[in-house]
Scaffold this active site. Structure first.
Site, PDB file in Angstrom:
ATOM      1  N   ILE A   9       0.824  -1.223   0.000  1.00  0.00           N
ATOM      2  CA  ILE A   9       0.000   0.000   0.000  1.00  0.00           C
ATOM      3  C   ILE A   9       0.855   1.269   0.000  1.00  0.00           C
ATOM      4  O   ILE A   9       0.382   2.333  -0.440  1.00  0.00           O
ATOM      5  CB  ILE A   9      -0.984  -0.007   1.202  1.00  0.00           C
ATOM      6  CG1 ILE A   9      -2.099   1.040   0.988  1.00  0.00           C
ATOM      7  CG2 ILE A   9      -0.249   0.210   2.525  1.00  0.00           C
ATOM      8  CD1 ILE A   9      -3.293   0.888   1.869  1.00  0.00           C
ATOM      9  N   GLY A  11       3.374   1.756  -1.885  1.00  0.00           N
ATOM     10  CA  GLY A  11       3.936   1.933  -3.219  1.00  0.00           C
ATOM     11  C   GLY A  11       3.033   2.759  -4.124  1.00  0.00           C
ATOM     12  O   GLY A  11       1.950   3.211  -3.724  1.00  0.00           O
ATOM     13  N   GLN A  12       3.501   2.941  -5.368  1.00  0.00           N
ATOM     14  CA  GLN A  12       2.716   3.731  -6.337  1.00  0.00           C
ATOM     15  C   GLN A  12       1.288   3.179  -6.487  1.00  0.00           C
ATOM     16  O   GLN A  12       0.290   3.887  -6.261  1.00  0.00           O
ATOM     17  CB  GLN A  12       3.397   3.709  -7.702  1.00  0.00           C
ATOM     18  CG  GLN A  12       2.513   4.336  -8.801  1.00  0.00           C
ATOM     19  CD  GLN A  12       3.074   4.172 -10.196  1.00  0.00           C
ATOM     20  OE1 GLN A  12       3.601   5.119 -10.731  1.00  0.00           O
ATOM     21  NE2 GLN A  12       2.933   3.000 -10.796  1.00  0.00           N
ATOM     22  N   ASP A  13       1.172   1.910  -6.882  1.00  0.00           N
ATOM     23  CA  ASP A  13      -0.152   1.343  -7.176  1.00  0.00           C
ATOM     24  C   ASP A  13      -1.004   1.218  -5.922  1.00  0.00           C
ATOM     25  O   ASP A  13      -2.217   1.441  -5.953  1.00  0.00           O
ATOM     26  CB  ASP A  13      -0.015  -0.043  -7.811  1.00  0.00           C
ATOM     27  CG  ASP A  13       0.566   0.007  -9.199  1.00  0.00           C
ATOM     28  OD1 ASP A  13       0.986   1.093  -9.637  1.00  0.00           O
ATOM     29  OD2 ASP A  13       0.596  -1.050  -9.866  1.00  0.00           O
ATOM     30  N   LEU A  57       5.862  -9.994   3.266  1.00  0.00           N
ATOM     31  CA  LEU A  57       5.651 -11.166   2.399  1.00  0.00           C
ATOM     32  C   LEU A  57       6.658 -12.271   2.689  1.00  0.00           C
ATOM     33  O   LEU A  57       6.459 -13.412   2.282  1.00  0.00           O
ATOM     34  CB  LEU A  57       5.751 -10.772   0.919  1.00  0.00           C
ATOM     35  CG  LEU A  57       4.536 -10.141   0.254  1.00  0.00           C
ATOM     36  CD1 LEU A  57       4.752 -10.090  -1.252  1.00  0.00           C
ATOM     37  CD2 LEU A  57       3.243 -10.904   0.556  1.00  0.00           C
ATOM     38  N   SER A 123       3.177  -9.101 -14.451  1.00  0.00           N
ATOM     39  CA  SER A 123       3.866  -8.027 -15.174  1.00  0.00           C
ATOM     40  C   SER A 123       4.170  -8.389 -16.623  1.00  0.00           C
ATOM     41  O   SER A 123       4.497  -9.533 -16.941  1.00  0.00           O
ATOM     42  CB  SER A 123       5.187  -7.737 -14.452  1.00  0.00           C
ATOM     43  OG  SER A 123       6.040  -6.966 -15.254  1.00  0.00           O
ATOM     44  N   GLU A 125       6.786  -7.713 -17.896  1.00  0.00           N
ATOM     45  CA  GLU A 125       8.204  -8.126 -17.874  1.00  0.00           C
ATOM     46  C   GLU A 125       8.307  -9.646 -18.087  1.00  0.00           C
ATOM     47  O   GLU A 125       9.343 -10.150 -18.499  1.00  0.00           O
ATOM     48  CB  GLU A 125       8.711  -7.775 -16.494  1.00  0.00           C
ATOM     49  CG  GLU A 125      10.084  -7.203 -16.200  1.00  0.00           C
ATOM     50  CD  GLU A 125      10.980  -6.677 -17.269  1.00  0.00           C
ATOM     51  OE1 GLU A 125      12.104  -7.192 -17.372  1.00  0.00           O
ATOM     52  OE2 GLU A 125      10.605  -5.752 -17.988  1.00  0.00           O
ATOM     53  N   TYR A 147      13.838 -10.613 -11.810  1.00  0.00           N
ATOM     54  CA  TYR A 147      12.496 -10.097 -11.483  1.00  0.00           C
ATOM     55  C   TYR A 147      11.442 -10.749 -12.384  1.00  0.00           C
ATOM     56  O   TYR A 147      10.403 -11.219 -11.903  1.00  0.00           O
ATOM     57  CB  TYR A 147      12.474  -8.568 -11.667  1.00  0.00           C
ATOM     58  CG  TYR A 147      11.089  -7.966 -11.636  1.00  0.00           C
ATOM     59  CD1 TYR A 147      10.459  -7.671 -10.430  1.00  0.00           C
ATOM     60  CD2 TYR A 147      10.404  -7.682 -12.821  1.00  0.00           C
ATOM     61  CE1 TYR A 147       9.178  -7.117 -10.403  1.00  0.00           C
ATOM     62  CE2 TYR A 147       9.129  -7.130 -12.806  1.00  0.00           C
ATOM     63  CZ  TYR A 147       8.524  -6.850 -11.594  1.00  0.00           C
ATOM     64  OH  TYR A 147       7.257  -6.310 -11.576  1.00  0.00           O
ATOM     65  N   HIS A 177       3.103   1.157 -15.970  1.00  0.00           N
ATOM     66  CA  HIS A 177       2.202   2.278 -15.684  1.00  0.00           C
ATOM     67  C   HIS A 177       2.881   3.203 -14.684  1.00  0.00           C
ATOM     68  O   HIS A 177       3.544   2.783 -13.756  1.00  0.00           O
ATOM     69  CB  HIS A 177       0.835   1.793 -15.208  1.00  0.00           C
ATOM     70  CG  HIS A 177       0.903   0.701 -14.195  1.00  0.00           C
ATOM     71  ND1 HIS A 177       1.086  -0.622 -14.526  1.00  0.00           N
ATOM     72  CD2 HIS A 177       0.831   0.748 -12.850  1.00  0.00           C
ATOM     73  CE1 HIS A 177       1.109  -1.349 -13.430  1.00  0.00           C
ATOM     74  NE2 HIS A 177       0.963  -0.538 -12.388  1.00  0.00           N
TER      75      HIS A 177
END
Ligand code: NAP
Ligand code: G4F
Length: 321
Positions: A9, A11-13, A57, A123, A125, A147, A177
């Site tokens: 929470i 972070g950006q998103d 996590l 992602s 990625e 990653y 994004h």
């Protein structure tokens, strides 16, 4: 009132999703990890409307306790070591948090309440050295970084828990994004932050790596709506979320510098330190399934995104200087 748990929470998103869920009438619980310095700047304006709970996590007991104590109906797993470059210097840590962390959370859900709806932040990625253009849900993966490999694991373990235990588990394959809240180490924000510094006379150079890489860049505020829409579907499925357009790093540079009447050639230095051991050359997504099933489409264009980020960085520097 529905209750959602968001990992990542801070972070950006996470910050955009929390704001969006509040507008939808949700009670929002955010998991935060212990840090020696508080890093709640992205959620400062909504902090009194959400509940923050400690967890990580890497620690499954903390995940089980949070689910038992807060009993959310929806869980959005946005936490990750999310910076591709760092995944080469910390590959095991990245695999543990970004990959195995997904299993820890899915298994905690299976144990505490298998009725919980689960969103995994997968992602583009994962497509890496792409085998198909544009990339869609059925495109095979070819990750190019630790990653990307960790995200492929997270993606497949989400599908596996859906198929093994009947969980409502969904994987959103989101293309890049960005926003004014993007971390400053990512190329878009690095560029807009430097454009603002150069414009205000605070620096006169910007060091970058590969300018030829192409990305499908959208606005984070649009993308978090797609996450929520995925969990409102009766049947859990996986979705590509993208704009369908691709632009090079050089193009991003040009638009950002031209917006403040500067020529990027006068300031940019290519620096081998920012080159990657293996590159993802071209990403462009096909979001037609998200359009057809979720009614989702991006609202902010590439040029609007660049300008929004440059404006925000100029404003931020003016206030702080
Ligand atoms: P971000 O700004 O880097 O945020 C990552 C979040 O994860 C932060 O809140 C961070 O906490 C948290 N976190 C990291 N390690 C953790 C751990 N061990 N336990 C608990 N929390 C941990 O990333 P983002 O751009 O918002 O991206 C959100 C998710 O979408 C990530 O999983 C990312 O990999 C994925 N994704 C992003 C994009 C994109 O273009 N933005 C595209 C596709 C997928 P701290 O604040 O304490 O560091
Ligand atoms: O902004 P980037 O670091 O983002 P990247 O590697 O595409 O990853 C982001 O998007 C993924 C979705 O595809 C997410 F899953 C991931 O979590 C993250 O949010 O780099 C974009 C491109 C790369 O090709 C990189 O080589 O920009 C190139 N680049 C050139 N110079 C640079 C730089 N990237 C960074 N970070 N810094 C540079 O100086």
């Amino acid at each position: 009132m529905p209750k959602a748990l968001i990992t990542g929470i801070t972070g950006q998103d996470g910050s955009y999703l929390a704001e969006f869920l509040l507008t939808q009438g949700y009670e929002v619980v955010g998991m935060v990890r212990r840090t020696s310095t508080v890093n709640f700047h992205r959620i400062a304006e909504i902090q009194d409307q959400i509940e923050l709970v400690p967890g990580d996590l890497g620690d499954q007991i903390s995940l089980i306790h949070i689910l038992e104590q807060h009993r959310p109906q929806e869980v959005y797993n946005l936490a990750a070591q999310s910076f591709v470059q760092t995944s080469w210097t910390q590959p095991v840590f990245t695999g543990d948090v970004t990959g195995l962390g997904v299993t820890r959370l899915l298994d905690a859900i299976r144990i505490v309440d298998p009725g919980i709806r689960f969103y995994q932040a997968s992602s583009s990625e994962m497509f890496g050295k792409v085998v198909e253009v544009p990339q869609r849900e059925s495109t095979p993966f070819y990750p190019r970084s630790p990653y990307g490999v960790a995200k492929v694991y997270g993606h497949w373990i989400t599908i596996n828990y859906r198929e093994s235990y009947g969980l409502h588990a969904t994987s959103g394959i989101l293309f890049n994004h960005e926003s004014p809240r993007r971390g400053r180490e990512f190329v878009t924000r690095k560029i807009t932050n430097h454009v603002a510094q150069i414009k205000l006379g605070l620096t006169d150079e910007l060091r970058l790596g590969n300018l030829d890489a192409q990305r499908d860049w959208g606005f984070a505020g649009d993308y978090v709506k797609a996450m929520w829409l995925m969990l409102q579907q009766d049947e859990p499925q996986d979705y590509v979320v993208a704009t369908g357009e691709t632009h090079s790093v050089e193009e991003f540079l040009r638009v950002a510098f031209e917006y403040v009447n500067l020529d990027w050639h006068d300031y940019v230095i290519q620096d081998p330190r920012y080159m990657r051991p293996a590159e993802v050359d071209l990403l462009v997504g096909d979001p037609s399934k998200a359009g057809a099933n979720l009614g989702w489409e991006p609202a902010v264009s590439f040029t609007e995104l660049v300008k929004m980020m440059v404006d925000a960085d100029i404003e931020l520097l003016k206030v702080s200087s």
